[in-house]
Scaffold this motif. Structure first.
Motif, short mmCIF file in Angstrom:
data_model
loop_
_atom_site.label_atom_id
_atom_site.label_comp_id
_atom_site.label_asym_id
_atom_site.label_seq_id
_atom_site.Cartn_x
_atom_site.Cartn_y
_atom_site.Cartn_z
N PHE A 1 -6.76 3.27 2.59
CA PHE A 1 -6.75 5.06 2.75
C PHE A 1 -6.49 5.20 3.34
O PHE A 1 -6.38 6.91 3.99
CB PHE A 1 -8.52 4.90 2.66
N LEU A 2 -5.56 4.58 4.77
CA LEU A 2 -5.07 4.56 5.86
C LEU A 2 -4.58 5.76 5.97
O LEU A 2 -4.40 7.13 6.62
CB LEU A 2 -4.49 3.74 6.83
N ASP A 3 -3.18 6.21 4.92
CA ASP A 3 -2.41 6.71 4.51
C ASP A 3 -3.12 8.30 4.15
O ASP A 3 -2.35 9.27 4.47
CB ASP A 3 -0.75 6.53 3.64
N THR A 4 -3.44 8.15 2.72
CA THR A 4 -4.04 9.39 2.01
C THR A 4 -5.09 9.85 3.41
O THR A 4 -4.66 11.64 3.19
CB THR A 4 -5.35 8.61 1.18
N VAL A 5 -6.08 9.78 3.86
CA VAL A 5 -6.76 10.78 4.76
C VAL A 5 -5.19 10.62 6.15
O VAL A 5 -5.68 12.04 6.42
CB VAL A 5 -7.30 9.81 5.84
N THR A 6 -4.57 10.09 6.52
CA THR A 6 -3.94 10.20 7.15
C THR A 6 -3.56 11.97 7.20
O THR A 6 -2.88 12.22 7.87
CB THR A 6 -3.09 9.35 8.30
N ARG A 7 -2.41 11.59 5.88
CA ARG A 7 -1.86 13.13 5.12
C ARG A 7 -2.68 14.03 6.05
O ARG A 7 -2.04 15.37 5.71
CB ARG A 7 -1.53 12.55 4.14
#
Length: 163
Positions: free
Chosen positions: A100-106
């Motif tokens: 989920f890192l990329d999704t939340v970071t974006r």
């Protein structure tokens, strides 16, 4: 689609292979794609909803467009609540999960971009500074202190060690 319907659809699609969760409650999202649907809905809701004329064009007065639902600024806490979390920290905990890192970071980057633009708006600058310092890495208020002695009088520095 209404936000609660999207949440229900996502909750019904949680990975059924993980029926037992020995480490605690089941995950809120089975995959980043499900989370992204609610993120997109949150940002759409933040845009507000304008009144439209018979031709489908926005109704604009000399004061600007007329809204059925006023736009609202996107926030990290607002995003967390829209995703069904009970706190901002719960969203940040999800960000620590590799999938989920990329999704939340974006999503947080979209909020950060909005807040950055408020730095140039005299009415929103203090709130923007607060949000950037407290919600995003790399932002801090820096205060410089000049310790050079340019006067004729020396100054004393006392260092006290506390054990």
């Amino acid at each position: 689609m209404d936000n609660s319907k999207v949440k229900n659809n996502i909750n019904n699609n949680i990975d059924n292979n993980n029926k037992k969760h020995p480490g605690g409650r089941p995950p809120t999202f089975a995959n980043p794609e499900d989370m992204q649907k609610l993120i997109d809905q949150y940002f759409k809701d933040c845009e507000g909803e304008m009144w439209l004329d018979d031709n489908g064009e926005p109704i604009v007065t000399k004061y600007g467009p007329l809204y059925k639902k006023q736009p609202k600024p996107p926030t990290v806490t607002g995003l967390a609540l829209a995703l069904g979390f009970t706190s901002r920290q719960a969203l940040l905990n999800y960000q620590a999960k590799p999938e989920f890192l990329d999704t939340v970071t974006r999503a947080k980057a979209r909020i950060e971009e909005y807040v950055e633009t408020r730095l140039f708006d005299k009415d929103g600058v203090n709130g923007a500074k607060f949000s950037l310092i407290n919600n995003f890495k790399g932002w801090r208020e820096k205060q410089e202190v000049d310790l050079s002695n340019t006067g004729d009088k020396p100054f004393d520095i006392t260092i006290r060690v506390v054990e």
